[in-house]
Design an enzyme around this catalytic site. Sequence first.
Site, short mmCIF file in Angstrom:
data_model
loop_
_atom_site.label_atom_id
_atom_site.label_comp_id
_atom_site.label_asym_id
_atom_site.label_seq_id
_atom_site.Cartn_x
_atom_site.Cartn_y
_atom_site.Cartn_z
N ASP A 142 0.84 -1.20 0.00
CA ASP A 142 0.00 0.00 0.00
C ASP A 142 0.88 1.25 0.00
O ASP A 142 1.98 1.22 -0.57
CB ASP A 142 -0.92 -0.03 1.22
CG ASP A 142 -2.27 0.62 0.96
OD1 ASP A 142 -2.28 1.83 0.71
OD2 ASP A 142 -3.31 -0.07 1.04
N HIS A 216 -3.68 6.07 3.33
CA HIS A 216 -4.35 4.85 2.87
C HIS A 216 -3.76 3.60 3.49
O HIS A 216 -4.46 2.72 3.99
CB HIS A 216 -4.27 4.80 1.35
CG HIS A 216 -5.17 3.81 0.69
ND1 HIS A 216 -4.82 2.48 0.52
CD2 HIS A 216 -6.39 3.94 0.14
CE1 HIS A 216 -5.79 1.85 -0.11
NE2 HIS A 216 -6.77 2.71 -0.36
N SER A 545 -11.14 -0.61 -0.91
CA SER A 545 -9.85 -0.61 -0.22
C SER A 545 -10.02 -0.88 1.27
O SER A 545 -9.14 -1.42 1.92
CB SER A 545 -9.15 0.75 -0.39
OG SER A 545 -8.59 0.87 -1.66
#
Length: 777
Positions: A142, A216, A545
Amino acid sequence: MAESKLCPIIFLCCLVSICLLPCAISSDGQETFIVHVSRSLKPASFSSHRHWYASIVRSLPSHHRPSKILYTYTRAIRGFSVRLSPAQAAAIRRVPGVLSVVPDAVRHLHTTHTPRFLGLQDSFGLWPNSDYADDVIVGVLDTGIWPERASFSDEGLSPVPSSWKGSCVDAPDFPSSLCNKKIIGARAFYLGYEAARGQTMKASNASYSPRDTEGHGTHTSSTAAGSRVVNASLFGYALGEARGMAVKARIAVYKICWSEGCYDSDILAAMERAIADGVDVISLSVGANGYPPPYAFDSIAIGAFGAAERGIVVSCSAGNSGPDSYTAVNIAPWILTVGASTLDREFPADVTLGDGRIYGGVSLYAGESLTEEKLPLVYAAECGSRYCYSGSLDSSKVTGKIVICDRGGNARVEKGNAVHIAGGAGMILANLEDSGEELLADSHFIPATMVGQKAGDKIRAYARSDPNPTATITFRGTVIGKSPSAPRVASFSSRGPNYRTREILKPDVIAPGVNILAGWTGYIGPTDLETDTRKVEFNIISGTSMSCPHVSGLAALLRKAYPKWSPAAIKSALMTTAYNVDNSGAKFTDLATGSESNPLVHGAGHVDPNRALDPGLIYDLATSDYVAFLCTIGYSPKLISVFTANTSIDCDAVGLKTPGNLNYPSFSVYFSGRNKEVNYTRVVKNVGKEKDAVYEVNVTAPPGVYITVSPSKLVFSEDKDTLSYEITFESVISNAEIENLSSTKGSHGSIEWTDGGSHRVRSPVVVLWHGSSVEAM
């Protein structure tokens, strides 16, 4: 700001008090309601709001004992709570100044909430039976990680697993000392990124380290395997305890994504490293835009094949390109593909129009609330930009007003910022047809809320037709309950049919992915806007996600519970135990349409962790089966060698005849041309405690199809734990009738094997015909 932060505390105090009283309908037919009022509409004849409320209650029809006001509110909400009969509740809704009358509900002090929503408990089930995935290593590919967050504390963890072969990078802003017994490895991959951009990371002022500057990766890592954190929240929203799915699992960080994206070369390098390092699960919330590439040209599919070949579960997001068909990515059959669903938790922020109508919305706004007096309302299309692009709004038409902005075109939070810069006092973000009733909460700078398409259409019509339209927004904090029902499938969640192979149903499952609270970076604010200087420990965001790491964590728990299971067995357990009804007992709703969802949208269903711990039967697969699958879809031995080192493949000997014969836990059937019959074979293994188990089949045939299963009974024994069955699908509709499938998008049913006890091994069935709307898309 202070008022918003007090909301969770006030709700808690109310919870403690209300729970001393009956929390449901009592024998006298009354229950507790919360009455929201417009304080500005208090008649002048009353000296205080309390007197006004008492007068309202005294005026109600007294069918039962006199109603009693429990509380009055001035900060969390404006109004009061009172015991009412249904008739009294209906009467009070007609009182001028009353905005809404909402049934009371029991609240619980917990936050990310997904563990409880998924049924995970400390006392029984998957958590204790897997020791919370202690020693299991989850590789998260990620944007990196912000290691100082409490979600990555290693307090109480055992030493780093001996199976770990990786290392922690030593960089100026990420010294190796930041790794511990929770974050056991951290590396960054950027060479492909540098090459594509034609400049070094140093030249672009980016960090070479695994430190997360986007947020994220920190969010996904803490969702999959974050440690227990008390009093977690975003500006007081979702206040409570946060935990990742696999609380004791270890995190190996592989930063592959940078400000401009994630390059295949870096992704493959990270997968390579993760395999060598000894991870047990790879969590990858990254994928292609648009249609998925062919398997042989899909780096994620290729890397995932190598990982699966070595026993690693690869969990990937399905994508956020819904609600169009054929949008699911990461669709290779050896990947666990995850779509997104909602929780039973909302952050309501209601719109009240000048004519008294109220429309529900959601928001994470945490600043000063709007005044009680309604403000002028204007539609952004009349002010320069219906989508509220920055710099495009006419300040003379916006200043001091609440602005209606259409969803789409730019980021949701950017719209609010554009309204703020133009002088607007608030924003109503209204969905269009493509987003339907999907509501995503955002931490806006100004008082703002998002409403669904139906409400948006009515609010726009009001703003255009009323000579002096006005509105206000009321923020109601965090609410957990059965209205609206949950789970529902997110409109943005990418869906099938499988663009590359119709016979393999994708996505595989859905999991929580809407308004998820998890850890956040210390580099940027919660909106990711340059103007957002706020710093938060946790953030609430949405996307597949977010659903992917939930399933990655569950896979880690199952890996610990069954260390000898293959990745396919773990996937099978999650798929065949998934459920297909919401908490109201109805079938899932697809938020894109407001209608019933189907397996092309939600796959096998919503994951059920505790049932997955004891699936009864599993559909297993080995690398050789995937090779046979590639042969069957026309790949040459040379092309297959992209996936596996075996160069001596004889496709004539190992083909499956049809891709649908892959031993997959779901069924996708395609009738092409004059073909009216399709035959598949499946093999199941008994993994239950009862070795002499007997399973019988229950078939729910899709409309237009006749299904035969042979044998219809599977008798296992100590010496025979693996059995096969054949299934025949026969199309029994005419070619003319096929054309009428345009509104149903195929036909759907299920096959379920049950032992008469606790095991129900369910597989969805999707049928497509050549010439139907789904096939033609």
